[in-house]
Write a protein that holds these residues in place. Structure first.
Motif, mmCIF file in Angstrom:
data_model
loop_
_atom_site.group_PDB
_atom_site.id
_atom_site.type_symbol
_atom_site.label_atom_id
_atom_site.label_comp_id
_atom_site.label_asym_id
_atom_site.label_seq_id
_atom_site.Cartn_x
_atom_site.Cartn_y
_atom_site.Cartn_z
ATOM 1 N N VAL A 79 98.046 -6.136 28.343
ATOM 2 C CA VAL A 79 96.877 -5.669 29.087
ATOM 3 C C VAL A 79 95.951 -6.854 29.349
ATOM 4 C CG1 VAL A 79 94.806 -4.225 28.945
ATOM 5 C CG2 VAL A 79 97.003 -3.342 28.138
ATOM 6 N N GLY A 80 95.515 -7.004 30.600
ATOM 7 C CA GLY A 80 94.575 -8.065 30.928
ATOM 8 C C GLY A 80 93.232 -7.818 30.263
ATOM 9 N N THR A 81 92.484 -8.872 30.011
ATOM 10 C CA THR A 81 91.214 -8.741 29.314
ATOM 11 C C THR A 81 90.064 -9.304 30.146
ATOM 12 O OG1 THR A 81 91.803 -10.775 28.158
ATOM 13 C CG2 THR A 81 92.072 -8.707 26.951
ATOM 14 N N THR A 82 88.891 -8.721 29.956
ATOM 15 C CA THR A 82 87.681 -9.171 30.642
ATOM 16 C C THR A 82 86.485 -8.998 29.717
ATOM 17 O OG1 THR A 82 86.269 -8.864 32.596
ATOM 18 C CG2 THR A 82 87.266 -6.900 31.660
ATOM 19 N N VAL A 83 85.460 -9.795 29.926
ATOM 20 C CA VAL A 83 84.197 -9.607 29.203
ATOM 21 C C VAL A 83 83.113 -9.123 30.165
ATOM 22 C CG1 VAL A 83 84.682 -11.257 27.369
ATOM 23 C CG2 VAL A 83 83.617 -12.057 29.494
ATOM 24 N N SER A 84 83.504 -8.883 31.404
ATOM 25 C CA SER A 84 82.551 -8.467 32.435
ATOM 26 C C SER A 84 82.559 -6.953 32.598
ATOM 27 C CB SER A 84 82.901 -9.126 33.772
ATOM 28 O OG SER A 84 82.098 -8.623 34.817
ATOM 29 N N GLU A 85 81.386 -6.389 32.867
ATOM 30 C CA GLU A 85 81.335 -4.948 33.129
ATOM 31 C C GLU A 85 81.819 -4.617 34.536
ATOM 32 O OE1 GLU A 85 76.584 -4.621 34.336
ATOM 33 O OE2 GLU A 85 77.254 -3.963 32.360
ATOM 34 N N ARG A 86 81.842 -5.622 35.412
ATOM 35 C CA ARG A 86 82.385 -5.444 36.765
ATOM 36 C C ARG A 86 83.228 -6.680 37.104
ATOM 37 N NH1 ARG A 86 77.224 -3.326 36.889
ATOM 38 N NH2 ARG A 86 77.126 -1.109 37.484
ATOM 39 N N PRO A 87 84.455 -6.695 36.621
ATOM 40 C CA PRO A 87 85.295 -7.889 36.765
ATOM 41 C C PRO A 87 85.876 -8.070 38.162
ATOM 42 C CG PRO A 87 86.521 -6.149 35.690
ATOM 43 C CD PRO A 87 85.112 -5.638 35.848
ATOM 44 N N THR A 88 86.482 -9.221 38.355
ATOM 45 C CA THR A 88 87.189 -9.540 39.595
ATOM 46 C C THR A 88 88.687 -9.407 39.362
ATOM 47 O OG1 THR A 88 85.446 -11.056 40.318
ATOM 48 C CG2 THR A 88 87.622 -11.338 41.314
ATOM 49 N N PHE A 89 89.366 -8.730 40.271
ATOM 50 C CA PHE A 89 90.808 -8.507 40.204
ATOM 51 C C PHE A 89 91.501 -9.355 41.274
ATOM 52 C CE2 PHE A 89 88.542 -4.771 38.832
ATOM 53 C CZ PHE A 89 89.207 -4.336 37.702
ATOM 54 N N SER A 129 91.199 -11.323 46.247
ATOM 55 C CA SER A 129 90.449 -10.892 45.068
ATOM 56 C C SER A 129 89.474 -9.792 45.454
ATOM 57 C CB SER A 129 89.693 -12.072 44.452
ATOM 58 O OG SER A 129 88.746 -12.600 45.359
ATOM 59 N N PHE A 130 89.143 -8.985 44.470
ATOM 60 C CA PHE A 130 88.202 -7.887 44.681
ATOM 61 C C PHE A 130 87.355 -7.732 43.426
ATOM 62 C CE2 PHE A 130 87.323 -3.335 43.845
ATOM 63 C CZ PHE A 130 86.413 -3.114 44.870
ATOM 64 N N THR A 131 86.037 -7.745 43.585
ATOM 65 C CA THR A 131 85.115 -7.566 42.462
ATOM 66 C C THR A 131 84.514 -6.174 42.511
ATOM 67 O OG1 THR A 131 84.552 -9.924 42.499
ATOM 68 C CG2 THR A 131 83.048 -8.457 41.332
ATOM 69 N N LEU A 132 84.525 -5.475 41.397
ATOM 70 C CA LEU A 132 83.879 -4.167 41.362
ATOM 71 C C LEU A 132 82.435 -4.305 41.831
ATOM 72 C CD1 LEU A 132 84.958 -2.335 38.062
ATOM 73 C CD2 LEU A 132 85.548 -1.743 40.418
ATOM 74 N N PRO A 133 82.021 -3.523 42.804
ATOM 75 C CA PRO A 133 80.660 -3.651 43.352
ATOM 76 C C PRO A 133 79.605 -3.096 42.413
ATOM 77 C CG PRO A 133 81.811 -1.826 44.386
ATOM 78 C CD PRO A 133 82.823 -2.513 43.518
ATOM 79 N N GLU A 169 91.343 -4.320 29.926
ATOM 80 C CA GLU A 169 90.472 -3.849 28.841
ATOM 81 C C GLU A 169 89.241 -4.742 28.789
ATOM 82 O OE1 GLU A 169 90.400 -3.095 23.982
ATOM 83 O OE2 GLU A 169 91.943 -4.347 24.889
ATOM 84 N N ARG A 170 88.079 -4.123 28.730
ATOM 85 C CA ARG A 170 86.865 -4.910 28.538
ATOM 86 C C ARG A 170 86.627 -5.089 27.049
ATOM 87 N NH1 ARG A 170 80.464 -3.574 29.541
ATOM 88 N NH2 ARG A 170 79.747 -5.644 28.884
ATOM 89 N N ALA A 196 90.314 -18.526 24.798
ATOM 90 C CA ALA A 196 89.816 -17.313 24.134
ATOM 91 C C ALA A 196 90.634 -16.071 24.487
ATOM 92 C CB ALA A 196 88.353 -17.085 24.513
ATOM 93 N N GLY A 197 91.616 -16.212 25.388
ATOM 94 C CA GLY A 197 92.450 -15.078 25.764
ATOM 95 C C GLY A 197 91.779 -14.109 26.716
ATOM 96 N N ILE A 198 90.799 -14.610 27.489
ATOM 97 C CA ILE A 198 90.098 -13.766 28.472
ATOM 98 C C ILE A 198 90.704 -14.035 29.836
ATOM 99 C CG2 ILE A 198 87.870 -13.059 29.387
ATOM 100 C CD1 ILE A 198 88.156 -12.737 26.349
ATOM 101 N N TRP A 199 91.515 -13.111 30.330
ATOM 102 C CA TRP A 199 92.312 -13.365 31.515
ATOM 103 C C TRP A 199 91.497 -13.368 32.814
ATOM 104 C CZ3 TRP A 199 96.455 -15.469 33.352
ATOM 105 C CH2 TRP A 199 96.854 -15.167 34.676
ATOM 106 N N ASN A 200 90.802 -12.288 33.105
ATOM 107 C CA ASN A 200 90.193 -12.141 34.430
ATOM 108 C C ASN A 200 89.177 -13.234 34.740
ATOM 109 O OD1 ASN A 200 91.352 -9.399 33.842
ATOM 110 N ND2 ASN A 200 90.583 -9.030 35.904
#
Length: 249
Positions: A79-89, A129-133, A169-170, A196-200
């Protein structure tokens, strides 16, 4: 004779001094080299395996012009990982006759979409790329989500539309990551996130570097290393389509 001795002593001192300076410079470079050059993504120990679903598989091929597929740019088998509440895909979009892309994301165990929206089809194949608005609900910490992209070719038979899905996963940024980010510059962000293993955020950072310095060989090498370390070798040579000019926020 004394003049010759003084000259020889001076030469010996200079050689020793320059040797020591060279050693210090070499040691300093060796400390900087891993951060400046190594650009690998290292999965976290607690990275979850992909849930049993259609994963990154593409269904439907009715509008594809070549034997290619939609491909999500996510690390293989986890599973990809992010620390953002609205990440970029990121995803690779092949040539097709589709007129639009449809994005959906929902939390694990939920049937109702957290967010859905339409994206314009690129005029050529490549990585978009697409960022959650801002109007999308934020991703929750320690929550896993499934996101998908469909190429709309047939409004009557949706099974004919190419579609891929993947997982994200956030997670919460720990103090070590935050400290490293505070003392870093934009050139080192991808290395810090990758370590740190944070993909996005790692992929987004190296993509931005490519936009800023498209002809920089070191940046291109970092891009290659980052994708190779996640099993995305076939994406290395693909063109970035909208990441350098479009902000979805």
């Amino acid at each position: 004779m004394k003049l010759i001795q003084r000259t020889l002593f001076s030469l010996a001192f200079s050689v020793t001094l320059f040797s020591q300076i060279g050693l210090v410079q070499a040691q300093s470079f060796s400390k900087l080299k891993p951060l400046q050059i190594s650009q690998k993504f290292k999965p976290r120990v607690d990275n979850k395996p992909n849930p049993v679903t259609d994963g990154g598989a593409t269904r439907g091929r009715s509008c594809l012009k070549k034997p290619e597929s939609l491909i999500p740019l996510t690390p293989a088998n986890i599973v990809g990982t992010t620390v953002s509440e609205r990440p970029t895909f990121f995803l690779y979009v092949p040539d097709s006759t589709a007129t639009t892309l449809e994005f959906n994301i929902f939390a694990t165990g939920e049937t109702e979409n957290l967010y859905e929206g339409k994206l314009p089809m690129p005029k050529e194949s490549g990585i978009i790329s697409f960022t959650l608005p801002e109007n999308a609900p934020p991703l929750k910490i320690n929550q896993t989500y499934q996101w998908s992209i469909s190429m709309i070719c047939n409004n009557e038979d949706f099974s004919a539309n190419p579609r891929i899905s993947s997982w994200i996963e956030r997670i919460e940024a720990d103090s070590s990551l935050l400290k490293n980010l505070e003392s870093s510059n934009s050139r080192n962000l991808a290395a810090i996130y990758g370590e740190a293993g944070i993909w996005n955020e790692g992929l987004n950072a190296i993509a931005k570097q490519r936009c800023i310095e498209p002809n920089n060989l070191l940046v291109r090498m970092k891009w290659r290393q980052f994708l190779e370390s996640a099993g995305l070798n076939e994406m290395i040579s693909k063109k970035l389509i909208n990441s350098c000019s479009v902000n979805n926020r």
